[in-house]
Design an enzyme around this catalytic site. Structure first.
Site, PDB file in Angstrom:
ATOM      1  N   LYS A 270       0.845  -1.197   0.000  1.00 22.52           N
ATOM      2  CA  LYS A 270       0.000   0.000   0.000  1.00 22.52           C
ATOM      3  C   LYS A 270       0.879   1.244   0.000  1.00 22.52           C
ATOM      4  CE  LYS A 270      -3.997  -1.699   2.646  1.00 22.52           C
ATOM      5  NZ  LYS A 270      -5.014  -1.553   1.603  1.00 22.52           N
ATOM      6  N   ARG A 344     -10.596 -11.179   1.712  1.00 23.50           N
ATOM      7  CA  ARG A 344     -11.497 -12.167   1.104  1.00 23.50           C
ATOM      8  C   ARG A 344     -10.885 -13.567   1.140  1.00 23.50           C
ATOM      9  NH1 ARG A 344     -11.778  -8.912  -4.385  1.00 23.50           N
ATOM     10  NH2 ARG A 344     -11.682  -7.257  -2.849  1.00 23.50           N
TER      11      ARG A 344
END
Ligand code: BES
Ligand code: MN
Ligand code: ZN
Length: 490
Positions: A270, A344
Site C-alpha cells: 500500500k 477475502r
C-alpha cells in the site's frame, strides 16, 4: 461509571450538572418551574431573549451560584415534540456528555424531559464517554475528564423498568467500548495471538467456549488461504471458534469477522497514506468479540458461533507472491493477483468453516474494500445479501441502532470477472468499478446454501474525525449494537 435511578426533584438534586430539556413549545418543563422563583425567572429570561434556544442540539451551561443544590445547569434544546425520536436523543445524549466533559463536570442528573427514549439517551451519554488513553502519559495536554456518575430522574413506579434498560444499555455500550479498545491498540501489540487471547479470555465468563486453531491445525484442516496470507509475517495465524449455546435456543447464527491485525498490502504494498489506519483491519474481528462479550451478560435465546481468522498481512521474502495459487478450505483454488486483496482470502476459509457448523444464517463483518468507502462514504457500511429476510431484518436493526447500513447487490452477471485462467477464481476482478460488490461476490462463492449477509465496514469502523456526537475519532465499535439488536429480534 455509576448509574443511579432516582425520583429526586430537580430543585433538590445534588449534582455537578442538572441537565434540563427544552421542547419547542410555549410552556417550560416542570423541572424548570419547580426550581424556585429566582432560578425559574432567570431561565425564562434567557429563553425569552433567545440566549437559550429550544432547537434540537442547542446546549447552554451556566453556574447556579449556590441558589439550588445543583452546581450547574445545562439547558438542552430538543426541538419540536413530533420530531423527537430515538436517534435524535442518542445524538443529544452524546452532545451532553461532550459539553459536560469540556467543563470538567463529572456528575450529571438527567431530567425526565430527556428520557422520552430512555435507552437511546443513555446510550448516547455513555458511548460519547470514551477516550483511548492507554498510551497517553501525564505529559499529554488536554486530557478531558470522563463522567463518573449519571442520575436518571424517573417516576417512582418506573424504577423497575429502568433497571432493565440500564443493564441492557450498559452491556451493549461496554461491549462497543471493548471492541473500540481492541481496534485502537497498536498493531505490534494487537497481533493475531493477542486477539486469540482476548477470545480465550471471554471464555472465563463460563457462558462462552473458545477454541483456537494454530498453524499446524490449520494446515491439517486445509485452510490454505489463511496460511497463505500469513506467510510473510513473523506472527502465526489462528482461526478462532467461539460458541454461545443456551439450552433454549431455537436458531443458530455464525458471525464471521475479518481479523487482519495490520494490512501493509503485502508485496502489492500500500502507499503510505493508505496504510495509516491499517491497524483497524481487524475491526470485523473486534465486532464479533464485542458481541460475544455482551452475550455472556444478555443471554439471548439464540445459538451464536463466532468464527475469526486472524493474520497479519506483511511484506517479506516469505510473503505470498502475485501469481501464486492457493488451495482454500473449500477445495476451490484462487490465483493471487493482488496480495492486498487478503481479507477475502482469509474469509473464504472462515466462511467454509462456518458453513460446516450448519448455522441457520451467516453474517460477516469485514473492512474489506476501499471501494465501499468510495460508494457510501464513511458513515455507511455496505450490506450485501441475496436473502431478502436477512436484508429486511438487518436494515430494521440498522435504523433502530443508527448503525447505518445500505444495501448493495451481489449480481451473478459479474462473476466471470472474478475467474482466473489458471485457477478456479482470481482474488481480484477484471476491469474497473464495483470493487465493494466484487469483494462480496467473491465471498458468496464460499457459502453454498446457508442464508448469508456480507457487511463491509471499511467506512464506519474507523474514522480520522468524530463520526457523530457519540462516536469519537478512531475506532467506532461499529456492528456490536447492530448485532445485539438483531440477535434479540430473530
Ligand atoms: N483492508 C483493505 C480495505 C480497506 C481500505 C479498509 C481502506 C479500510 C480502509 C483491504 O484489504 C484492501 O486492501 N482492499 C483492496 C482490494 C483491492 C486490492 C481489490 C482495496 O480496497 O484497494
Ligand atoms: Mn488489503
Ligand atoms: Zn485488508
Amino acid at each position: 461509571m455509576k448509574i443511579n435511578i432516582t425520583a429526586t426533584s430537580a430543585s433538590r438534586a445534588e449534582t455537578d450538572l442538572l441537565v434540563i430539556g427544552l421542547i419547542d413549545q410555549p410552556k417550560l418543563p416542570d423541572s424548570i418551574l419547580e426550581l424556585g422563583n429566582a432560578m425559574t425567572e432567570i431561565i425564562d429570561g434567557l429563553v425569552k431573549r433567545k440566549l437559550v434556544k429550544k432547537e434540537a442540539k442547542f446546549v447552554f451551561i451556566f453556574p447556579t451560584l449556590h441558589k439550588i443544590p445543583a452546581k450547574n445547569i445545562a439547558l438542552v434544546g430538543l426541538g419540536k415534540k413530533n420530531k423527537l425520536n430515538a436517534n435524535l436523543m442518542r445524538e443529544i445524549g452524546g452532545i451532553i456528555t461532550s459539553a459536560a466533559a469540556q467543563h470538567h463536570l463529572t456528575h450529571l442528573t438527567i431530567s425526565p424531559e430527556l428520557l422520552s427514549f430512555p435507552a437511546a439517551t443513555l446510550e448516547g451519554l455513555l458511548l460519547a464517554n470514551y477516550q483511548f488513553h492507554e498510551f497517553k502519559t501525564k505529559h499529554s495536554p488536554n486530557l478531558i475528564k470522563s463522567i463518573k456518575q449519571i442520575d436518571l430522574t424517573v417516576l417512582e413506579n418506573q424504577q423497575k423498568d429502568y433497571q432493565k434498560i440500564v443493564h441492557q444499555v450498559e452491556t451493549a455500550v461496554n461491549a462497543t467500548k471493548f471492541a473500540r479498545d481492541l481496534v485502537n491498540r497498536p498493531p505490534s501489540l494487537m497481533h493475531p495471538q493477542a486477539i486469540a487471547q482476548a477470545a480465550s479470555d471471554l471464555a472465563k465468563s463460563g457462558v462462552i467456549t473458545t477454541t483456537v486453531f494454530d498453524r499446524t491445525k490449520l494446515a491439517k484442516m486445509g485452510a490454505g488461504a489463511i496460511l497463505a496470507v500469513a506467510q510473510g509475517s513473523q506472527f502465526d495465524p489462528y482461526l478462532i471458534h467461539l460458541e454461545y449455546s443456551p439450552a433454549n435456543a431455537k436458531k443458530s447464527v455464525a458471525l464471521v469477522g475479518k481479523g487482519v491485525t495490520f494490512d501493509s498490502g503485502g508485496l502489492s504494498l500500500k502507499p503510505s497514506a493508505s496504510m495509516e489506519d491499517m491497524k483497524s483491519d481487524m475491526a470485523g474481528a473486534a465486532t464479533v468479540l464485542g458481541v460475544f462479550k455482551a452475550l455472556a451478560d444478555l443471554k439471548p435465546s439464540v445459538h451464536v458461533y463466532g468464527v475469526i481468522p486472524v493474520v497479519e498481512n506483511m511484506i517479506s521474502d516469505k510473503s505470498i507472491r502475485v501469481g501464486d495459487i492457493v488451495s482454500t478450505l473449500s477445495g476451490k483454488t484462487v490465483e493471487i493477483m493482488n496480495t492486498d486483496a487478503e481479507g477475502r482470502l482469509i474469509l473464504a476459509d472462515a466462511l467454509t468453516y462456518a458453513e460446516k457448523l450448519q448455522p441457520d444464517a451467516i453474517i460477516d463483518f469485514a473492512t474489506l474494500t476501499g471501494a465501499c468507502i468510495v460508494a457510501l462514504g464513511d458513515s455507511f457500511a455496505g450490506l450485501m445479501t441475496r436473502n431478502s429476510d436477512m436484508e429486511k431484518s438487518l436494515l430494521q436493526s440498522s435504523i433502530l441502532t443508527d448503525e447505518k447500513l445500505w444495501p448493495l447487490p451481489l449480481p451473478e452477471i459479474y462473476i466471470d470477472k472474478m475467474k482466473s485462467s489458471v485457477a478456479d477464481l482470481s482474488n481480484i476482478h477484471k476491469g474497473n468499478g464495483g470493487g465493494a460488490i466484487m469483494g462480496g461476490l467473491f465471498l458468496q462463492q464460499f457459502v453454498n446454501k446457508t442464508p448469508f449477509a456480507h457487511i463491509d465496514i471499511a467506512g464506519p469502523s474507523f474514522g480520522k474525525e468524530n463520526i457523530n456526537s457519540f462516536t469519537p475519532a478512531g475506532a467506532s465499535g461499529f456492528g456490536v449494537r447492530l448485532m445485539l439488536d438483531w440477535l434479540d429480534n430473530i
